[in-house]
Design a protein around this motif. Structure first.
Motif, short mmCIF file in Angstrom:
data_model
loop_
_atom_site.label_atom_id
_atom_site.label_comp_id
_atom_site.label_asym_id
_atom_site.label_seq_id
_atom_site.Cartn_x
_atom_site.Cartn_y
_atom_site.Cartn_z
N LEU A 155 0.82 -1.21 0.00
CA LEU A 155 0.00 0.00 0.00
C LEU A 155 0.86 1.26 0.00
N ALA A 156 2.02 1.18 0.62
CA ALA A 156 2.93 2.33 0.62
C ALA A 156 3.38 2.67 -0.79
N LYS A 157 3.49 1.66 -1.65
CA LYS A 157 3.84 1.91 -3.05
C LYS A 157 2.77 2.75 -3.73
N PHE A 158 1.50 2.43 -3.45
CA PHE A 158 0.41 3.20 -4.04
C PHE A 158 0.39 4.63 -3.51
N LEU A 159 0.68 4.80 -2.23
CA LEU A 159 0.70 6.15 -1.65
C LEU A 159 1.83 6.98 -2.25
N ALA A 160 2.94 6.33 -2.56
CA ALA A 160 4.11 7.07 -3.06
C ALA A 160 4.00 7.43 -4.53
N ASP A 161 3.14 6.73 -5.28
CA ASP A 161 3.08 6.92 -6.73
C ASP A 161 1.62 6.98 -7.19
N PRO A 162 1.06 8.16 -7.40
CA PRO A 162 -0.34 8.28 -7.83
C PRO A 162 -0.62 7.64 -9.18
N SER A 163 0.42 7.36 -9.98
CA SER A 163 0.20 6.75 -11.29
C SER A 163 0.22 5.22 -11.24
N LEU A 164 0.50 4.66 -10.06
CA LEU A 164 0.55 3.21 -9.93
C LEU A 164 -0.87 2.66 -9.94
N GLY A 165 -1.19 1.84 -10.95
CA GLY A 165 -2.55 1.35 -11.11
C GLY A 165 -2.74 -0.08 -10.65
N ILE A 166 -1.79 -0.98 -10.98
CA ILE A 166 -1.85 -2.39 -10.61
C ILE A 166 -0.46 -2.79 -10.11
N ALA A 167 -0.41 -3.53 -9.01
CA ALA A 167 0.89 -3.89 -8.44
C ALA A 167 0.82 -5.22 -7.70
N SER A 168 1.97 -5.84 -7.59
CA SER A 168 2.10 -7.06 -6.80
C SER A 168 3.50 -7.10 -6.22
N ALA B 254 -2.13 1.26 -21.39
CA ALA B 254 -2.53 2.08 -22.52
C ALA B 254 -3.29 3.33 -22.08
N ARG B 255 -3.81 3.30 -20.86
CA ARG B 255 -4.56 4.44 -20.33
C ARG B 255 -3.76 5.26 -19.34
N GLY B 256 -2.45 5.04 -19.32
CA GLY B 256 -1.57 5.89 -18.54
C GLY B 256 -1.20 5.40 -17.16
N TRP B 257 -1.67 4.21 -16.75
CA TRP B 257 -1.35 3.69 -15.43
C TRP B 257 -0.06 2.88 -15.48
N ARG B 258 0.70 2.91 -14.40
CA ARG B 258 1.86 2.04 -14.26
C ARG B 258 1.44 0.72 -13.64
N THR B 259 2.04 -0.38 -14.08
CA THR B 259 1.81 -1.70 -13.49
C THR B 259 3.17 -2.30 -13.15
N VAL B 260 3.35 -2.71 -11.90
CA VAL B 260 4.68 -3.10 -11.44
C VAL B 260 4.59 -4.31 -10.51
N ALA B 261 5.50 -5.27 -10.70
CA ALA B 261 5.74 -6.33 -9.71
C ALA B 261 7.01 -5.96 -8.97
N PHE B 262 6.90 -5.65 -7.70
CA PHE B 262 8.04 -5.16 -6.92
C PHE B 262 8.89 -6.34 -6.44
N GLU B 263 10.11 -6.42 -6.97
CA GLU B 263 10.98 -7.56 -6.69
C GLU B 263 11.45 -7.62 -5.24
N GLU B 264 11.42 -6.50 -4.55
CA GLU B 264 11.89 -6.47 -3.16
C GLU B 264 10.77 -6.81 -2.18
N LEU B 265 9.60 -7.21 -2.70
CA LEU B 265 8.44 -7.48 -1.85
C LEU B 265 8.00 -8.93 -2.10
N PRO B 266 8.55 -9.90 -1.37
CA PRO B 266 8.32 -11.31 -1.70
C PRO B 266 7.01 -11.86 -1.14
N PHE B 267 6.44 -12.81 -1.89
CA PHE B 267 5.40 -13.67 -1.34
C PHE B 267 5.67 -15.09 -1.83
#
Length: 288
Positions: A107-120, A175-188
């Motif tokens: 959730l901190a990733k979303f707070l830090a980046d308003p353009s982050l749309g989908i993340a894992s 395509a609509r301007g959102w960033r999508t990121v899998a954060f490698e430093e955040l394991p599951f």
């Protein structure tokens, strides 16, 4: 948070323990049972009785554990059950586990980046007795733990009721301007290897090849991807077979032209060195 659950009695208790231990727990966890025969529904109801933030929905199931349409229908039912719109919506598979601060950090990733749309986070799977990190390329996000900013979610809805729905939504978002990121430093930890429910590694790779055709993969990129994975797993050549089979049958492809164009841009020859570095884990994408 929504978890589609079919025959997940062995996995749900572990996930429930992880969620209960989170430093930032879900406000609501909707378990959508869809055709289980192993007591998943009864277990889910027990969890709801023990935790006020757990809800249970039961849907009719299909004859087999399909990975496409039944999952999407379960997600749609979970979204519809939410009484208030959240800031972040998460699709979580029943077969994962994570550290107690996983969602706080996500959730901190979303707070830090308003353009982050989908993340894992980044998936680790058990191979030869060792938990190994799995790397993804480009803007790919892991489906097993997939968080959407609420505004982005509505930009990519409706989900397509088929295999590859969780590729289409990414490319729509990009395509609509959102960033999508899998954060490698955040394991599951992913306790069921990707494609395991397909029955055999060959069938899993064949299905992925058919999905790649639907998404609009460049043929040469698909071949390179298959050869790359075939270094460790001969069944990866099933990617080529599945893609060719779908092309021969003239199966439908993703109708979203902007999403297809984004994907093909990611797979251009100019971006190939970057994709190779990402596949080997030698270069991380930007961290926020």
């Amino acid at each position: 948070m929504v978890t589609p659950a079919r025959d997940e009695a062995a996995n749900l208790p572990r996930l429930a323990s992880c969620l209960a231990a989170q430093t930032c727990p879900p406000t609501t966890w909707v378990i959508v049972e869809n055709g289980s025969s192993d007591g998943t529904l009864e277990l889910a109801r027990d969890l709801a009785a023990a935790h006020p933030w757990v809800q249970v929905i039961s849907l009719p199931g299909t004859s087999s554990a399909d990975r496409g349409a039944p999952v999407v229908r379960a997600l749609n039912a979970g979204i519809a059950a939410l009484t208030e719109p959240p800031e972040v919506f998460v699709n979580v598979d029943a077969d994962i586990s994570m550290e107690p601060d996983y969602f706080e950090r996500l959730l901190a990733k979303f707070l830090a980046d308003p353009s982050l749309g989908i993340a894992s986070g980044s998936a680790y799977e058990l191979r030869r007795g060792t938990w190994e990190q799995r790397y993804v390329t480009g803007s790919t996000v892991w489906g097993a733990s997939r968080a959407y900013r609420w505004e982005c979610l509505h930009d990519v809805l409706p989900f397509e009721e088929r295999v590859a729905w969780d590729g289409v939504d990414e490319f729509k978002a990009n395509a609509r301007g959102w960033r999508t990121v899998a954060f490698e430093e955040l394991p599951f930890r992913h306790h069921r290897r990707e494609g395991e429910r397909d029955g055999t590694p060959w069938r899993a790779r064949r299905n992925q090849g058919q999905a790649a055709y639907y998404l609009g993969y460049r043929p040469w990129y698909l071949v390179l991807r298959a050869l790359w994975h075939a270094r460790r797993e001969a069944a990866a050549l099933g990617l080529i077979f599945g893609y060719a089979q779908a092309a021969w049958r003239q199966e439908p492809t993703n109708s979203d032209a902007r999403a297809r164009a984004y994907l093909r841009g990611q797979q251009s020859i100019r971006n190939l060195p970057q994709r190779l570095l990402e596949a080997t884990g030698k270069r991380r994408r930007p961290v926020v």
